[in-house]
Design a protein around this motif. Structure first.
Motif, PDB file in Angstrom:
ATOM      1  N   PRO B 123      -0.176  -6.710  13.727  1.00 25.72           N
ATOM      2  CA  PRO B 123      -0.934  -6.076  12.429  1.00 25.72           C
ATOM      3  C   PRO B 123      -2.221  -7.019  12.275  1.00 25.72           C
ATOM      4  CG  PRO B 123       1.308  -5.970  11.980  1.00 25.72           C
ATOM      5  CD  PRO B 123       1.254  -6.730  13.310  1.00 25.72           C
ATOM      6  N   ARG B 127      -6.088  -6.058  12.754  1.00 24.08           N
ATOM      7  CA  ARG B 127      -6.679  -5.876  11.210  1.00 24.08           C
ATOM      8  C   ARG B 127      -6.193  -4.568  10.677  1.00 24.08           C
ATOM      9  NH1 ARG B 127     -11.923  -9.246  11.602  1.00 24.08           N
ATOM     10  NH2 ARG B 127     -11.006 -10.744  13.278  1.00 24.08           N
ATOM     11  N   LEU B 128      -4.893  -4.285  11.029  1.00 22.19           N
ATOM     12  CA  LEU B 128      -4.269  -2.751  10.560  1.00 22.19           C
ATOM     13  C   LEU B 128      -4.484  -2.673   9.029  1.00 22.19           C
ATOM     14  CD1 LEU B 128      -1.365  -2.080  13.024  1.00 22.19           C
ATOM     15  CD2 LEU B 128      -3.701  -1.574  13.284  1.00 22.19           C
ATOM     16  N   TRP B 129      -4.313  -3.847   8.279  1.00 19.72           N
ATOM     17  CA  TRP B 129      -4.089  -3.584   6.893  1.00 19.72           C
ATOM     18  C   TRP B 129      -4.554  -5.057   6.048  1.00 19.72           C
ATOM     19  CZ3 TRP B 129       0.540  -2.801   9.485  1.00 19.72           C
ATOM     20  CH2 TRP B 129       0.910  -1.597   9.842  1.00 19.72           C
ATOM     21  N   ASP B 130      -4.911  -4.947   4.910  1.00 20.28           N
ATOM     22  CA  ASP B 130      -5.200  -6.283   4.332  1.00 20.28           C
ATOM     23  C   ASP B 130      -4.053  -7.264   4.353  1.00 20.28           C
ATOM     24  OD1 ASP B 130      -3.881  -6.223   1.965  1.00 20.28           O
ATOM     25  OD2 ASP B 130      -5.457  -5.068   1.206  1.00 20.28           O
ATOM     26  N   GLU B 133      -1.071  -6.559   1.979  1.00 23.88           N
ATOM     27  CA  GLU B 133      -0.263  -5.418   2.510  1.00 23.88           C
ATOM     28  C   GLU B 133       0.443  -5.719   3.853  1.00 23.88           C
ATOM     29  OE1 GLU B 133      -2.090  -1.433   2.950  1.00 23.88           O
ATOM     30  OE2 GLU B 133      -0.156  -0.558   3.330  1.00 23.88           O
ATOM     31  N   ILE B 134      -0.141  -6.361   4.643  1.00 23.49           N
ATOM     32  CA  ILE B 134       0.674  -6.905   5.873  1.00 23.49           C
ATOM     33  C   ILE B 134       1.941  -7.665   5.487  1.00 23.49           C
ATOM     34  CG2 ILE B 134       0.680  -8.460   7.938  1.00 23.49           C
ATOM     35  CD1 ILE B 134      -2.174  -7.765   8.292  1.00 23.49           C
ATOM     36  N   ARG B 137       4.598  -5.225   4.174  1.00 22.97           N
ATOM     37  CA  ARG B 137       5.144  -4.442   5.249  1.00 22.97           C
ATOM     38  C   ARG B 137       5.978  -5.370   6.122  1.00 22.97           C
ATOM     39  NH1 ARG B 137       2.346   0.713   6.816  1.00 22.97           N
ATOM     40  NH2 ARG B 137       0.831   1.087   5.236  1.00 22.97           N
TER      41      ARG B 137
END
Ligand SMILES: Nc1ncnc2c1ncn2[C@@H]1O[C@H](COP(=O)(O)OP(=O)(O)O)[C@@H](O)[C@H]1O
Ligand SMILES: Nc1ncnc2c1ncn2[C@@H]1O[C@H](COP(=O)(O)OP(=O)(O)O)[C@@H](O)[C@H]1O
Ligand code: SF4
Ligand SMILES: [Mg+2]
Ligand SMILES: [Mg+2]
Lengths: 345, 334
Positions: B123, B127-130, B133-134, B137
């Protein structure tokens, strides 16, 4: 169906066996208060997940424990010989391989790579028996035939054998001196299904031809069901339940047995939902002061956390270590519901 | 449209003899034909199981589908585009959307990374999320695969058991929210009581978000439980394919029949018949043309040794077997 057994029907009798390892984390109680008998001519299956103490248990009986281990038993009789009373030399000369043989868990790697496979079995025979090389070779050819290896393969080196062939060679070795008891530790783990099937069928045939008893250890519930006359289910260093095979599968009492059955898929029942047992097995550090299954058991009572249940008999041939074994009927129904196992945590 | 389609997918490995053998003795190099002319499609939200004994080409097939190994011949078609000729954007999408869970996670886990960083690596790279959030998750994914985050996030791979490493591998793939998961024997190092939990998680995520999967196992009882369709391979060739219940309850191919008949059943009253094949599986080194099972098959005739019947993908729901001799096989339901 049940019959009264007398002591001379037993090949092996074990009472109150315990094994501890000293480790940097503390004392690991790998086996605690295990009692069982193996009868003449039977396959006694021990099933349990990795780390529950299966290999340790049999290494203790065969004096193959490492230096950081110690073991004791109230009683450990092979026929009428006290296994803990013999000197090491006596044990090695007269019991190991002669009377009790082992197909070790890493059997695939147990052959010496620089000697021909046949020669290794010949050597094993000649260490214990005064026979000529030619006689021993004849015996090895017979043994190869019994396990389904062609006699000309005696000339091969271990690396020329597949995993299944090496496993069969180790089984041939375990039969070499006509022992009364053969212990097989995960004999087909890691082998492909057709090879496993052939080896298991061969073990069954051997069993009906010779008069040895077999202790079969595995984590595979299907293999244990098909192979065993009687079965013990091991968890956290103890036997949670033991019974004849049919009874264990059709009238299980222990919550762990109930859980295992739910979790194990069957190729004959495709749609049925698998239910896992949340949590993980105990580390075995420190003595057992509870029911080892208590942290994962949906049926536990208060006392399960502070007392180790003793074995209770149900009929002639069924023993259970659980404070709730009287409630088995009710627990069997509840255990079939997925929500029962979810409600923990 | 199928999510992934394999068209004549083939992979050979060359084994070159040593220098002396090659130059002085003139020995030719030989070919291991690991995967031969596979035709199969995997639809959206479908789980294709692949079964077969070790060495039949399961891992090689997985590596090709995941884009980690180039095919020798044939195509991998991802959402309609041939990966070999697709533009960079499609290939990038494929890399992100198709995640692999490896058979031996030890090789695939970076030994210098802690568990939390291993799972966060994918991730972060995309850069799927900030960051926050990473982190969240990663924690919930670790919990989901049964690794208590408080206990495991700071550990290194060498501090984990085989089963724990396998779960880290599973979490790393799932956290990417892929549309396809290639799972190569993902449960082989886990104990029964825990395996069912991972299968649950797999199913739950599939229900919630939907993804396709190629699920490889040598354990047919497990495949019967997870897969929608099943493909059986032997020495690089596809022998049979069809809806999983049909293949397991009424296998057509002589090899599939033997394989399924050999599976032990957790019921002490069941007595299984003896499988009808003999001999051992070999390796597909310079194999002759024809069906590679023919040398062990009790029903083989000349046609079997001469030509191989490929499966046909035009109707993915059809139950079919690559066998010339189906008409002479006995009826034997299980
Ligand atoms: N040599 C050893 N030193 C310390 N602990 C050990 C040793 N061998 C096994 N153990 C521990 O004893 C327990 C039982 O192990 P084992 O008998 O190998 O289980 P199984 O054969 O059922 O997988 C495990 O917790 C294991 O970690
Ligand atoms: N990199 C490689 N080089 C040479 N041979 C290989 C390589 N990878 C796989 N093979 C061979 O290809 C065949 C298929 O292997 P694999 O795909 O790993 O099978 P499976 O996963 O079904 O056990 C085997 O004979 C294997 O030895
Ligand atoms: S003794 Fe208690 S905790 Fe242990 S299995 Fe029985 S009910 Fe569960
Ligand atoms: Mg063991
Ligand atoms: Mg593989």
């Amino acid at each position: 169906m049940t019959k009264v057994t007398t002591a001379d029907e037993f090949v092996l009798q074990v009472r109150g066996l315990g094994v501890r390892y000293q480790t940097s984390q503390g004392t690991v109680h790998a086996v605690s208060d295990v009692s069982f008998e193996v009868r003449k001519n039977e396959v006694f299956g021990i099933a349990g997940e990795s780390g529950c103490g299966k290999s340790t248990l049999i290494r203790a009986l065969l004096r193959l424990l490492p230096d950081n281990a110690d073991s004791a038993a109230e009683l450990a009789l092979y026929r009428d010989q006290d296994l803990y009373g013999l000197s090491d030399a006596d044990f090695r000369q007269n019991i190991l391989w002669q009377e009790i043989s082992l197909v070790p868990q890493s059997a695939m790697n147990s052959l010496n790579p620089v000697y021909r496979v046949g020669d290794q079995v010949v050597e094993a025979i000649r260490t214990h028996r005064r026979v000529s090389k030619a006689e021993a070779r004849g015996r090895v050819a017979e043994l190869f035939d019994v396990v389904g290896l062609q006699a000309d393969l005696m000339q091969s080196f271990p690396h020329e054998f597949s995993g299944g062939m090496r496993q069969r060679a180790m089984i041939a070795m375990s039969l070499a001196l006509d022992p009364g008891l053969i212990i097989m530790d995960e004999p087909t783990t890691g082998l492909d299904v057709l090879v496993q099937e052939r080896i298991l069928r061969r073990i069954r045939e051997i069993r009906s031809e010779i008069s040895s008893s077999i202790i079969l250890i595995t984590h595979d519930i299907a293999v244990i069901a098909e192979m065993s006359d009687r079965i013990a289910i091991m968890y956290g260093g103890q036997f949670m339940e033991q019974a004849n095979a049919i009874d264990l599968f059709e009238n299980p009492y222990h919550p762990y047995t109930l859980g295992l059955k739910n979790a194990f898929p069957s190729i004959r029942e495709l749609g049925s939902e698998l239910i896992s047992i949340p949590g993980s097995p105990p580390t075995l550090v420190g003595p057992v002061t509870n029911c080892p299954f208590q942290p994962r058991c949906p049926f536990h009572l208060d006392r399960c956390a502070s007392e180790n249940p003793l074995p209770i008999n149900f009929g002639e041939d069924h023993q259970v270590r659980c404070f709730r074994s009287e409630d088995a009927n009710q627990l069997r129904h509840l255990a079939a519901e997925k929500s029962t196992w979810r409600s923990l945590n | 449209m199928a999510l992934i389609e394999l068209n004549q997918l083939t992979r050979h490995f060359e084994i070159r003899p040593g220098l002396v053998d090659r130059t002085v003795r003139g020995k030719p190099s030989r070919l291991i034909k690991a995967v031969e002319s596979l035709n199969i499609a995997v639809g959206e939200n479908e789980i294709l199981g692949i079964a077969g004994e070790s060495g039949c080409g399961k891992s090689t097939t997985c590596m090709m589908i995941a884009g980690l190994l180039p095919p020798t011949r044939g195509q991998i078609i991802y959402r309609g585009s041939d990966l070999a000729t697709a533009d960079a954007a499609v290939r990038k999408e494929h890399r992100r959307n198709v995640q692999m869970i490896f058979q031996d996670p030890y090789e695939s886990l970076n030994p210098r990374f802690r568990v939390a960083d291993i799972v966060a690596e994918g991730p972060r790279a995309l850069r799927l999320w900030d960051q926050k959030e990473i982190g969240d998750r990663v924690e919930s994914m670790l919990a989901g695969v049964g690794l208590n985050p408080g206990k495991y996030t700071e550990r290194f791979p060498h501090e984990l058991s085989g089963g724990e490493r396998q779960r880290v591998g599973i979490a790393s793939a799932l956290v990417m929210q892929p549309v396809m998961i290639i799972a190569d024997e993902p449960l082989s190092m886990l104990d029964v009581s825990i395996r069912a939990g991972i299968l649950d998680l797999f199913r739950e995520l599939q229900d919630q978000r939907g993804f396709s999967s190629v699920y490889v196992s040598h354990d047919l009882a497990i495949l019967g439980n997870v897969a929608d369709r099943l493909m059986v391979m032997y020495l690089g060739q596809a022998m049979e394919v069809g809806p999983v219940e049909q293949v397991i309850r009424s296998p057509k191919h002589p090899y599939t029949r033997a394989l399924i008949g050999a599976v032990a059943v957790p019921d002490p009253r069941v007595k299984r018949p003896v499988p009808k094949i003999s001999g051992d599986i070999s390796r597909p080194i310079d194999p002759p043309p024809g069906c590679r099972f023919a040398p062990r098959c009790p029903y083989a005739d000349d046609s079997c040794h001469d030509t191989f019947l490929e499966l046909d993908t035009s109707d993915p729901t059809r139950h079919q077997a690559a066998c010339h001799r189906l008409h002479v096989l006995p009826d034997e339901g299980l």
